[in-house]
Design a protein around this motif. Sequence first.
Motif, short mmCIF file in Angstrom:
data_model
loop_
_atom_site.label_atom_id
_atom_site.label_comp_id
_atom_site.label_asym_id
_atom_site.label_seq_id
_atom_site.Cartn_x
_atom_site.Cartn_y
_atom_site.Cartn_z
N ASP A 52 0.26 -9.52 -9.54
CA ASP A 52 -0.05 -9.86 -8.10
C ASP A 52 0.31 -9.03 -7.69
N ILE A 53 1.85 -8.38 -7.87
CA ILE A 53 2.71 -7.31 -7.57
C ILE A 53 2.68 -6.09 -8.34
N LEU A 54 4.25 -5.81 -9.24
CA LEU A 54 3.54 -4.46 -9.82
C LEU A 54 2.15 -4.46 -10.85
N PHE A 55 1.94 -4.62 -11.11
CA PHE A 55 0.59 -3.98 -12.10
C PHE A 55 -0.51 -3.52 -10.61
N THR A 56 -0.36 -3.45 -9.49
CA THR A 56 -1.83 -3.90 -8.69
C THR A 56 -0.58 -2.91 -7.36
N ALA A 57 0.57 -2.68 -7.01
CA ALA A 57 1.13 -1.41 -6.79
C ALA A 57 0.74 -0.53 -8.04
N LEU A 58 1.13 -0.47 -9.30
CA LEU A 58 1.23 0.83 -10.15
C LEU A 58 -0.70 1.02 -9.92
N GLN A 59 -1.75 0.18 -9.72
CA GLN A 59 -2.99 0.93 -9.46
C GLN A 59 -3.41 1.09 -8.81
N GLU A 60 -2.51 0.63 -7.42
CA GLU A 60 -3.18 1.48 -6.33
C GLU A 60 -2.20 2.87 -5.77
N LYS A 61 -1.21 3.01 -6.45
CA LYS A 61 0.06 4.40 -6.36
C LYS A 61 -0.90 5.24 -7.06
N MET A 62 -1.78 4.99 -8.89
CA MET A 62 -2.56 5.96 -9.42
C MET A 62 -4.02 5.82 -8.87
N GLY A 63 -4.53 5.24 -7.75
CA GLY A 63 -5.66 5.92 -7.16
C GLY A 63 -6.58 4.82 -7.77
N GLY A 64 -6.10 3.24 -8.68
CA GLY A 64 -7.38 2.88 -9.84
C GLY A 64 -7.49 1.91 -11.16
N PRO A 65 -7.73 1.93 -11.93
CA PRO A 65 -7.97 1.33 -13.29
C PRO A 65 -6.95 2.04 -13.95
N VAL A 66 -5.82 1.22 -14.49
CA VAL A 66 -4.47 2.54 -15.39
C VAL A 66 -4.91 1.91 -16.78
N VAL A 119 6.87 0.82 -22.52
CA VAL A 119 5.70 2.36 -22.11
C VAL A 119 5.91 1.60 -20.28
N LEU A 120 5.45 0.54 -20.00
CA LEU A 120 4.21 -0.08 -19.03
C LEU A 120 5.71 -0.15 -17.46
N TYR A 121 6.81 -0.67 -18.21
CA TYR A 121 7.58 -1.04 -17.17
C TYR A 121 8.33 0.55 -17.12
N PRO A 122 8.87 1.42 -17.57
CA PRO A 122 9.43 2.54 -17.49
C PRO A 122 8.40 3.38 -16.63
N MET A 123 7.22 3.49 -16.79
CA MET A 123 6.09 4.01 -16.27
C MET A 123 6.38 3.70 -14.42
N MET A 124 6.62 2.66 -14.50
CA MET A 124 6.36 2.02 -12.92
C MET A 124 7.23 2.96 -12.20
N GLU A 131 9.52 3.54 -3.59
CA GLU A 131 9.04 1.90 -3.24
C GLU A 131 9.51 0.36 -4.41
N ALA A 132 9.81 1.15 -5.48
CA ALA A 132 9.92 -0.21 -6.17
C ALA A 132 11.28 -1.31 -5.75
N PRO A 133 12.07 -0.54 -5.34
CA PRO A 133 13.22 -1.68 -4.50
C PRO A 133 12.17 -2.82 -3.80
N ALA A 134 12.45 -1.81 -3.10
CA ALA A 134 10.78 -3.66 -2.13
C ALA A 134 9.72 -4.39 -3.31
N LEU A 135 9.41 -3.86 -4.29
CA LEU A 135 8.92 -4.73 -5.24
C LEU A 135 9.40 -4.95 -6.13
N ILE A 136 10.84 -3.64 -6.28
CA ILE A 136 11.75 -6.09 -7.59
C ILE A 136 12.00 -6.75 -6.63
N ILE A 137 12.44 -7.01 -4.67
CA ILE A 137 12.73 -7.18 -4.23
C ILE A 137 11.72 -9.07 -4.03
N GLN A 138 10.68 -8.51 -4.46
CA GLN A 138 9.34 -9.30 -3.91
C GLN A 138 9.41 -10.49 -5.56
N ALA A 139 9.20 -8.67 -6.45
CA ALA A 139 8.87 -9.59 -7.73
C ALA A 139 10.10 -10.66 -8.69
#
Length: 146
Positions: A52-66, A119-124, A131-139
Amino acid sequence: MSILELMLEHHRLCDDSFTKLENLVAENNWSAPAAFEAFLSIMTRHFRTEEDILFTALQEKMGGPVGPVMVMRQEHQQMTALLDQMKDAFGARDQGKFLSLSDTWMMLTQQHNMKEEEVLYPMMDEVLGQEAPALIIQARDVLHQS
């Protein structure tokens, strides 16, 4: 703190919760159903945080499915099905079945976590940058709910 550091720490908490549960079952100690509920709760929060938080943010940033995110979501579905089977075995006090399922859980989880951690977390961390600090707080808020 990075996304990698936060989630790596939470992977260890999930592993610890699982180990406590597995040890109880190995000792044929069924008197602590709270141990299974604690494990299920920590895993549910972990999956929810990622999806709900991390995957969604990455996909939004990259413009679609990753690709890596799609693989992780599929693995979460497999792991959730396995959790359901483990819950049934625990409820039935079927030690053999539970321990067999727990072996599968460990193998699947170790492979899954390695892909996320390498792979995935370093990519994020790289892609989400500012955007990461706000996502980390949410997470963190979701991960540490009781």
